[in-house]
Design an enzyme around this catalytic site. Structure first.
Site, PDB file in Angstrom:
ATOM      1  N   LYS A  15       2.630   5.233 -12.119  1.00 30.09           N
ATOM      2  CA  LYS A  15       2.478   6.031 -10.913  1.00 30.09           C
ATOM      3  C   LYS A  15       3.235   7.447 -10.540  1.00 30.09           C
ATOM      4  CE  LYS A  15       0.759   4.797  -6.169  1.00 30.09           C
ATOM      5  NZ  LYS A  15      -0.524   5.558  -6.285  1.00 30.09           N
TER       6      LYS A  15
ATOM      7  N   LEU B  97      -4.426   3.434 -13.527  1.00 31.77           N
ATOM      8  CA  LEU B  97      -3.259   2.894 -12.758  1.00 31.77           C
ATOM      9  C   LEU B  97      -3.793   1.685 -12.432  1.00 31.77           C
ATOM     10  CD1 LEU B  97      -0.826   3.763 -11.076  1.00 31.77           C
ATOM     11  CD2 LEU B  97      -2.175   3.498  -9.054  1.00 31.77           C
TER      12      LEU B  97
ATOM     13  N   GLU C  47     -11.497   5.339 -13.700  1.00 32.09           N
ATOM     14  CA  GLU C  47     -11.290   5.256 -12.342  1.00 32.09           C
ATOM     15  C   GLU C  47     -11.451   6.519 -11.414  1.00 32.09           C
ATOM     16  OE1 GLU C  47      -6.879   4.262 -11.524  1.00 32.09           O
ATOM     17  OE2 GLU C  47      -6.368   5.809 -13.054  1.00 32.09           O
TER      18      GLU C  47
ATOM     19  N   TYR D 279       5.928   7.468  -7.214  1.00 34.56           N
ATOM     20  CA  TYR D 279       5.958   6.982  -6.024  1.00 34.56           C
ATOM     21  C   TYR D 279       5.152   5.653  -5.829  1.00 34.56           C
ATOM     22  CZ  TYR D 279       0.801   8.397  -6.203  1.00 34.56           C
ATOM     23  OH  TYR D 279      -0.305   8.441  -6.476  1.00 34.56           O
TER      24      TYR D 279
END
Ligand code: PLP
Length: 290
Positions: A147, A203, A179, A36
């Site tokens: 993702k 990411l 993250e 996505y």
């Protein structure tokens, strides 16, 4: 806008949030087999579109799904989703799955089926309060650079944060910060801006990348792409998160302890505020030149 049905592009057709239906055999639903993107639009203009579409292509290639739409077709979908939202800040959500196959098998369908494509739009909320975060173990897989719509560890970590009255979970693997559950993390340590390097453990956030370009281009502060240890995080002078819908999001509390010292303790720090101003100016310049 949030209560009224919103338009949804679904597998070549248009419907809305009240009527959109997918097959129970869609592999996104069965296996989380899809990817996505979330693309923000400020004042009706998409921001970072090329970067988001390049990341979508990388995610699709990484999991072997062919590009379902040409760039001009995506643009047509985005134009229709943005129609009527000229003055508003909104986010386009799009996802592509491997498609629906009635035979439930981990291996991909042969011959390949049509990918499932969905896109919709929703408002971006205001800036909200500065972030209070918890640290939590990073329990994700070894390809966090894709993702993927598989977000179970991310949702569990974010839920844990919410249950403790916090806004985000900062993920830690082997003593090193990777993250946030849905954000990248930056720390100011001894005057340097430090953030995890791109690679399979994070990411590659579009906001992260654009901010680093702005910082380097304007030589605002020295940058180091390396993992921040949990110990260094607790001593950091400033910490902030980035994402497409939050821009730079100051972190004022980590595991119940204020970030920063002296007059800056528990507040957005001076470097964070300076970088935020530079980033907002960059966004504005993109809007004017679009
Ligand atoms: C795990 C993770 N890291 C970072 C980000 C921020 O990425 P971007 O700046 O592209 O929104 C996101 C956004 O959803 C995310 O899910």
């Amino acid at each position: 806008m949030s209560d009224a049905p919103r338009p949804v592009y679904l597998n070549g057709e248009w419907c809305d949030t009240a009527t959109a239906r997918v097959s129970a055999f869609d592999r996104g639903y069965l296996f989380g087999d899809g990817v996505y993107e979330v693309i923000p639009a400020f004042g009706g203009r998409l921001f970072g579109l090329a970067e988001h579409m390049a990341r979508l292509s990388r995610s699709l290639a990484a999991i072997g799904i062919t590009e379902p739409l040409a760039a001009s077709q995506w643009q047509g979908v985005f134009d229709r989703l943005l129609d009527g939202h000229d003055g508003q800040d909104v986010a386009i959500y799009l996802q592509v799955t491997r498609g629906a196959s009635e035979r439930r098998d981990h291996a991909w369908p042969v011959p390949a089926v049509e990918p499932g494509v969905m896109a919709t739009v929703s408002p971006i909320g205001g800036p909200g309060r500065d972030a209070r975060v918890i640290t939590a173990p990073d329990q994700r897989w070894a390809r966090c650079d894709i993702k993927s719509i598989n977000l179970l560890p991310n949702t569990m970590a974010r839920q844990q944060a919410f249950e403790q009255g916090c806004d985000e979970a900062v993920l830690v693997r082997d003593g090193l910060v990777t993250e946030g559950a849905a954000t990248n993390l930056f720390a100011v340590l001894d005057g340097r801006l430090v953030t995890a390097p791109t690679g399979p453990q994070i990411l590659p956030g579009i906001t992260r990348g654009l901010l680093l370009d702005v910082v380097r281009h304007q030589t605002l502060v020295e940058v180091e792409e390396s993992f921040v240890s949990l110990g260094a995080l607790s001593r950091a002078d400033e910490v902030f998160l980035t994402s497409s819908t939050k821009d730079l999001w100051p972190v004022v509390e980590i595991d119940g302890r204020s970030v920063g010292r002296g007059e800056h303790a528990g507040k957005a720090g001076p470097i964070t505020r300076r970088l935020d101003r530079a980033f907002q100016a960059f966004k504005q310049s993109q809007r004017s030149s679009a």
